[in-house]
Design a protein around this motif. Structure first.
Motif, PDB file in Angstrom:
ATOM      1  N   ILE A  39       0.836  -1.198   0.000  1.00  0.00           N
ATOM      2  CA  ILE A  39       0.000   0.000   0.000  1.00  0.00           C
ATOM      3  C   ILE A  39       0.875   1.253   0.000  1.00  0.00           C
ATOM      4  O   ILE A  39       1.965   1.264   0.567  1.00  0.00           O
ATOM      5  N   ALA A  40       0.384   2.298  -0.658  1.00  0.00           N
ATOM      6  CA  ALA A  40       1.063   3.593  -0.623  1.00  0.00           C
ATOM      7  C   ALA A  40       0.724   4.243   0.712  1.00  0.00           C
ATOM      8  O   ALA A  40      -0.445   4.362   1.070  1.00  0.00           O
ATOM      9  N   VAL A  41       1.758   4.637   1.462  1.00  0.00           N
ATOM     10  CA  VAL A  41       1.523   5.226   2.780  1.00  0.00           C
ATOM     11  C   VAL A  41       1.731   6.729   2.800  1.00  0.00           C
ATOM     12  O   VAL A  41       1.290   7.395   3.735  1.00  0.00           O
ATOM     13  N   SER A  42       2.407   7.279   1.779  1.00  0.00           N
ATOM     14  CA  SER A  42       2.560   8.733   1.705  1.00  0.00           C
ATOM     15  C   SER A  42       2.999   9.133   0.305  1.00  0.00           C
ATOM     16  O   SER A  42       3.433   8.313  -0.493  1.00  0.00           O
ATOM     17  N   GLN A  43       2.879  10.432   0.030  1.00  0.00           N
ATOM     18  CA  GLN A  43       3.255  11.009  -1.261  1.00  0.00           C
ATOM     19  C   GLN A  43       4.075  12.262  -1.003  1.00  0.00           C
ATOM     20  O   GLN A  43       3.767  13.033  -0.095  1.00  0.00           O
ATOM     21  N   HIS A  44       5.120  12.470  -1.818  1.00  0.00           N
ATOM     22  CA  HIS A  44       6.047  13.577  -1.590  1.00  0.00           C
ATOM     23  C   HIS A  44       6.427  14.237  -2.909  1.00  0.00           C
ATOM     24  O   HIS A  44       6.376  13.624  -3.962  1.00  0.00           O
ATOM     25  N   ASP A  45       6.857  15.498  -2.815  1.00  0.00           N
ATOM     26  CA  ASP A  45       7.262  16.253  -3.996  1.00  0.00           C
ATOM     27  C   ASP A  45       8.671  15.914  -4.455  1.00  0.00           C
ATOM     28  O   ASP A  45       8.979  16.012  -5.641  1.00  0.00           O
ATOM     29  N   THR A  46       9.553  15.547  -3.506  1.00  0.00           N
ATOM     30  CA  THR A  46      10.936  15.250  -3.875  1.00  0.00           C
ATOM     31  C   THR A  46      11.317  13.837  -3.455  1.00  0.00           C
ATOM     32  O   THR A  46      10.760  13.284  -2.491  1.00  0.00           O
ATOM     33  N   GLU A  47      12.275  13.268  -4.158  1.00  0.00           N
ATOM     34  CA  GLU A  47      12.760  11.930  -3.820  1.00  0.00           C
ATOM     35  C   GLU A  47      13.409  11.931  -2.438  1.00  0.00           C
ATOM     36  O   GLU A  47      13.220  10.992  -1.664  1.00  0.00           O
ATOM     37  N   ALA A  48      14.141  12.988  -2.112  1.00  0.00           N
ATOM     38  CA  ALA A  48      14.804  13.064  -0.807  1.00  0.00           C
ATOM     39  C   ALA A  48      13.779  13.023   0.329  1.00  0.00           C
ATOM     40  O   ALA A  48      13.980  12.321   1.330  1.00  0.00           O
ATOM     41  N   ASP A  49      12.678  13.764   0.187  1.00  0.00           N
ATOM     42  CA  ASP A  49      11.628  13.742   1.203  1.00  0.00           C
ATOM     43  C   ASP A  49      11.019  12.344   1.322  1.00  0.00           C
ATOM     44  O   ASP A  49      10.731  11.871   2.424  1.00  0.00           O
ATOM     45  N   ALA A  50      10.812  11.691   0.197  1.00  0.00           N
ATOM     46  CA  ALA A  50      10.230  10.348   0.203  1.00  0.00           C
ATOM     47  C   ALA A  50      11.172   9.349   0.870  1.00  0.00           C
ATOM     48  O   ALA A  50      10.727   8.491   1.632  1.00  0.00           O
ATOM     49  N   ILE A  51      12.456   9.461   0.607  1.00  0.00           N
ATOM     50  CA  ILE A  51      13.426   8.558   1.229  1.00  0.00           C
ATOM     51  C   ILE A  51      13.421   8.741   2.747  1.00  0.00           C
ATOM     52  O   ILE A  51      13.399   7.765   3.507  1.00  0.00           O
ATOM     53  N   ARG A  52      13.422   9.990   3.197  1.00  0.00           N
ATOM     54  CA  ARG A  52      13.371  10.252   4.650  1.00  0.00           C
ATOM     55  C   ARG A  52      12.093   9.676   5.250  1.00  0.00           C
ATOM     56  O   ARG A  52      12.111   9.054   6.311  1.00  0.00           O
ATOM     57  N   ALA A  53      10.965   9.873   4.571  1.00  0.00           N
ATOM     58  CA  ALA A  53       9.689   9.362   5.070  1.00  0.00           C
ATOM     59  C   ALA A  53       9.691   7.833   5.122  1.00  0.00           C
ATOM     60  O   ALA A  53       9.171   7.245   6.072  1.00  0.00           O
ATOM     61  N   ALA A  54      10.282   7.193   4.132  1.00  0.00           N
ATOM     62  CA  ALA A  54      10.362   5.728   4.123  1.00  0.00           C
ATOM     63  C   ALA A  54      11.209   5.230   5.292  1.00  0.00           C
ATOM     64  O   ALA A  54      10.840   4.263   5.970  1.00  0.00           O
ATOM     65  N   GLU A  55      12.324   5.894   5.535  1.00  0.00           N
ATOM     66  CA  GLU A  55      13.182   5.498   6.658  1.00  0.00           C
ATOM     67  C   GLU A  55      12.444   5.677   7.982  1.00  0.00           C
ATOM     68  O   GLU A  55      12.508   4.809   8.862  1.00  0.00           O
ATOM     69  N   GLU A  56      11.737   6.790   8.142  1.00  0.00           N
ATOM     70  CA  GLU A  56      10.971   7.030   9.362  1.00  0.00           C
ATOM     71  C   GLU A  56       9.846   5.994   9.517  1.00  0.00           C
ATOM     72  O   GLU A  56       9.597   5.507  10.608  1.00  0.00           O
ATOM     73  N   TYR A  57       9.198   5.673   8.414  1.00  0.00           N
ATOM     74  CA  TYR A  57       8.112   4.698   8.443  1.00  0.00           C
ATOM     75  C   TYR A  57       8.635   3.346   8.920  1.00  0.00           C
ATOM     76  O   TYR A  57       7.997   2.675   9.726  1.00  0.00           O
ATOM     77  N   GLU A  58       9.782   2.929   8.408  1.00  0.00           N
ATOM     78  CA  GLU A  58      10.354   1.650   8.802  1.00  0.00           C
ATOM     79  C   GLU A  58      10.727   1.608  10.285  1.00  0.00           C
ATOM     80  O   GLU A  58      10.736   0.544  10.894  1.00  0.00           O
ATOM     81  N   GLN A  59      11.030   2.762  10.870  1.00  0.00           N
ATOM     82  CA  GLN A  59      11.437   2.832  12.270  1.00  0.00           C
ATOM     83  C   GLN A  59      10.265   2.881  13.251  1.00  0.00           C
ATOM     84  O   GLN A  59      10.446   2.640  14.437  1.00  0.00           O
ATOM     85  N   ARG A  60       9.073   3.214  12.766  1.00  0.00           N
ATOM     86  CA  ARG A  60       7.901   3.309  13.649  1.00  0.00           C
ATOM     87  C   ARG A  60       7.558   1.970  14.262  1.00  0.00           C
ATOM     88  O   ARG A  60       7.764   0.923  13.658  1.00  0.00           O
ATOM     89  N   GLU A  61       6.970   2.035  15.447  1.00  0.00           N
ATOM     90  CA  GLU A  61       6.493   0.809  16.120  1.00  0.00           C
ATOM     91  C   GLU A  61       5.427   0.153  15.265  1.00  0.00           C
ATOM     92  O   GLU A  61       4.653   0.817  14.614  1.00  0.00           O
ATOM     93  N   GLN A  62       5.372  -1.156  15.358  1.00  0.00           N
ATOM     94  CA  GLN A  62       4.369  -1.885  14.581  1.00  0.00           C
ATOM     95  C   GLN A  62       3.037  -1.861  15.245  1.00  0.00           C
ATOM     96  O   GLN A  62       2.855  -1.731  16.364  1.00  0.00           O
TER      97      GLN A  62
END
Length: 62
Positions: A39-62
Motif C-alpha cells: 500500500i502507498a503510505v505517503s506522497q512527496h514532492d521530492t525523492e529526498a523527502d520520500a526517502i526520509r519518510a520511508a526510513e521514518e516509516y520503517e522505524q515506527r512501532e508496529q
C-alpha cells in the motif's frame, strides 16, 4: 496476514502515465512489508523527502 518482523518500505516515482519517459511528478512511499498487500503510505514532492519518510516509516512501532 502481514508477515512478522520489521516494516519495509520503498520509494517509487509518480508519473502522469505509465510511460517511463514522462517526467516524474512526485514520489510514493510504498509499504512492502506484506508483498501480497502493498500500500502507498505517503506522497512527496521530492525523492529526498520520500526517502526520509520511508526510513521514518520503517522505524515506527508496529
Amino acid at each position: 496476514m502481514p508477515k512478522a518482523g520489521p516494516k519495509q518500505a520503498r520509494v517509487e516515482p509518480i508519473r502522469e502515465a505509465e510511460d517511463p519517459n514522462l517526467p516524474v511528478v512526485g514520489w510514493h512511499v510504498i509499504d512492502e512489508t506484506d508483498p501480497q498487500n502493498e500500500i502507498a503510505v505517503s506522497q512527496h514532492d521530492t525523492e529526498a523527502d520520500a526517502i526520509r519518510a520511508a526510513e521514518e516509516y520503517e522505524q515506527r512501532e508496529q
